[in-house]
Design an enzyme around this catalytic site. Structure first.
Site, PDB file in Angstrom:
ATOM      1  CD  GLU A  43     -12.144   1.703  22.880  1.00 27.95           C
ATOM      2  OE1 GLU A  43     -13.263   2.042  22.469  1.00 27.95           O
ATOM      3  OE2 GLU A  43     -11.493   0.770  22.393  1.00 27.95           O
ATOM      4  CB  THR A  72     -10.587  -4.665  22.401  1.00 29.09           C
ATOM      5  OG1 THR A  72     -10.855  -3.724  21.352  1.00 29.09           O
ATOM      6  CG2 THR A  72     -10.642  -6.047  21.777  1.00 29.09           C
ATOM      7  CE  LYS A 132     -18.154  -1.761  20.560  1.00 27.37           C
ATOM      8  NZ  LYS A 132     -16.708  -1.975  20.720  1.00 27.37           N
TER       9      LYS A 132
HETATM   10  O1  LIG Z   1     -15.063  -1.620  18.653  1.00 27.00           O
HETATM   11  C1  LIG Z   1     -14.818  -0.728  17.909  1.00 27.00           C
HETATM   12  C2  LIG Z   1     -14.599  -0.899  16.499  1.00 27.00           C
HETATM   13  O2  LIG Z   1     -13.405  -1.605  16.282  1.00 27.00           O
HETATM   14  C3  LIG Z   1     -14.576   0.413  15.771  1.00 27.00           C
HETATM   15  O3  LIG Z   1     -14.983   0.147  14.489  1.00 27.00           O
HETATM   16  P1  LIG Z   1     -14.774   1.158  13.283  1.00 27.00           P
HETATM   17  O4  LIG Z   1     -13.293   1.231  13.017  1.00 27.00           O
HETATM   18  O5  LIG Z   1     -15.555   0.531  12.168  1.00 27.00           O
HETATM   19  O6  LIG Z   1     -15.346   2.492  13.704  1.00 27.00           O
END
Ligand SMILES: O=C[C@H](O)COP(=O)(O)O
Length: 214
Positions: A43, A72, A132
């Site tokens: 992603e 995002t 999610k």
């Molecule tokens: O939405 C995804 C997050 O930004 C990923 O988080 P992380 O870097 O703590 O795995």
């Protein structure tokens, strides 16, 4: 490949790599290293300059080996642009019903981000393919376990703060997959050109996931 087959492919790998604001010169190396390590879904977050070109180019170069998605994503218009560029899935930290609707209408995988049981059910009933659970580690591995009683039929994917230390427990507690940003797509390794570290870490996660599923 149709959407259901892609959902199965994502679940089988059990990992979605979250690539946030990569430099253009790094993205192909990052993708190659992660795929070599067994990551079945990549992603790129839409706050990345040139994200749609990157998605198109990853699909072109690696589309047969991995799913490529946009992350995002806050709104349906952005989801549409990502899908036009070739995105197989739309990943988000929030729940936006119109984004789910449009993603489904275009035949792509919808993965909204939610926290509470009510949001989980709202997202699922609106047609989300995977949910999610965000922020995963702040809610904790036990949170996923507790949800399995009433909501065990809903495929959940904790994301945010998932690491080599807690990944296996998330899977044992019922997660069908995990989202991995900083613990897998390591900025220091990338900046130093040590892409093999990403492959190595992806293999460690893959091993933990396979063992936890036994
Ligand atoms: O939405 C995804 C997050 O930004 C990923 O988080 P992380 O870097 O703590 O795995």
């Amino acid at each position: 490949m149709n959407k259901l087959a892609n959902v199965e492919k994502l679940k089988e790998s059990g990992m979605v790599a979250v690539i946030r604001r990569p430099r253009p010169q790094d993205i192909q190396h990052i993708a190659h290293a992660l795929i070599e390590g067994g990551v079945g879904a990549l992603e790129i977050t839409v706050d990345t300059p040139g994200v749609f070109e990157m998605i198109a180019s990853l699909k072109n170069n690696f589309g047969g080996r991995t799913l490529v998605g946009a992350g995002t994503v806050f709104d349906a218009e952005t989801a549409k642009l990502a899908i036009q560029a070739g995105a197989d899935f739309i990943f988000a930290p929030i729940l936006d019903l119109e984004t789910i609707r449009v993603t489904n209408a275009l035949g792509k995988i919808s993965i909204p981000g939610v926290m509470t049981p009510t949001e989980i059910v709202t997202a699922y009933e609106a047609g989300a393919d995977l949910i999610k659970i965000f922020p995963g580690n702040a809610l904790g591995t036990d949170y996923i376990k507790e949800l399995q009683g009433p909501l065990g039929h809903i495929p959940m994917m904790p994301t945010g703060g998932v690491t080599l230390d807690n990944a296996a427990q998330f899977i044992r507690n019922g997660a069908v997959a995990i989202g991995l940003g900083g613990s897998l797509v390591k900025k220091d390794a990338i900046e130093a050109g040590r892409y093999e570290e990403l492959t190595h870490t992806a293999r460690q996660f893959a091993h933990l996931i396979q063992e936890a599923r036994k």
